[in-house]
Design an enzyme around this catalytic site. Structure first.
Site, PDB file in Angstrom:
ATOM      1  CG  ASP A 113      10.175   3.664  33.274  1.00  0.00           C
ATOM      2  OD1 ASP A 113       9.805   3.144  32.110  1.00  0.00           O
ATOM      3  OD2 ASP A 113       9.815   2.860  34.267  1.00  0.00           O
ATOM      4  CG  LEU A 114       7.107   9.449  29.395  1.00  0.00           C
ATOM      5  CD1 LEU A 114       7.125   9.968  28.098  1.00  0.00           C
ATOM      6  CD2 LEU A 114       6.323   9.716  30.700  1.00  0.00           C
TER       7      LEU A 114
END
Length: 223
Positions: free
Chosen positions: A2-3
């Site tokens: 979940d950058l």
């Protein structure tokens, strides 16, 4: 994973740490599409839904770089793909900026419904990124163009991206080791009680750092 900007930490020494691995794991045969905050989510996650690779993270990196490049004075989390109500609206925005997929990419879309939706959209030419990122370093824009390619097969790997001329003055191959093993998610299949999980977490923390291990051992001896 979940950058996104809020999941990236930077130390005083300019060392970068990923703070949240989300659903980061080894590539599985069937994978959930509910990964990554929507406006940082790679198009193939929406198009193929259950089949994507680590190149999805490269797209997210491109979105993060685009935020820094697009508007350095903006506050809070913005994106060149603004917050939208659902994945269809988000996908439309991606196509408007990155251009209508060509036949080769359309043939890679496994999900018939997604393929039909993209085919129903008006034809959009890919935006001129130099005009979209006004005033940006041309070399940076070139890298952005590679990171934000709708076709994941055409995106560079992390190692290839680090070799880009824009990152030449920051790139240090001697200090950028590549991981030689896949993410270990075997613990997800374990059936343990609370005490079992507590011991597992304790063992993981002890193995993380020699200094932390010494401090924890000292603490155990005094309690």
């Amino acid at each position: 994973m979940d950058l996104k900007p809020s999941n990236i930490g930077v130390s005083e020494d300019c060392e970068i740490k990923i703070l949240d691995f989300g659903l980061g794991r080894a590539t599985a045969q069937i994978m959930t599409g509910y990964v990554t905050t929507r406006h940082w989510r790679a198009p193939e996650i929406m198009l193929n839904w259950m089949h994507y690779t680590q190149k999805a993270d490269i797209w997210s990196v491109g979105c993060i770089m685009a935020v820094a490049t697009k508007d350095k004075k903006a506050k809070g989390e913005i994106s060149c793909f603004p917050k939208v109500s659902d994945y269809r609206e988000h996908l439309t925005r991606v196509v408007q900026i990155c251009g209508t997929p060509d036949k080769a990419l359309m043939d890679k879309i496994d999900n018939e419904s997604a393929r039909s939706y993209v085919a129903s959209l008006p034809h959009y030419p890919r935006k001129d990124f130099m005009s979209f990122f006004v005033g940006a370093n041309p070399t940076a824009v070139d890298l952005l163009g590679q990171l934000l390619d709708m076709d994941p097969d055409k995106r560079p790997t992390a190692a290839e991206a680090l070799d880009h001329p824009y990152l030449a003055k920051y790139h240090d191959p001697e200090d950028e080791p590549e991981c030689d093993r896949q993410y270990d998610d075997s613990f997800e299949n374990m059936e343990l009680d609370v005490e079992g999980w507590r011991k597992l977490v304790y063992a993981e923390i002890r193995s993380f750092s020699p200094l932390r291990k010494a401090l924890m051992d000292d603490n155990m001896q005094t309690t």
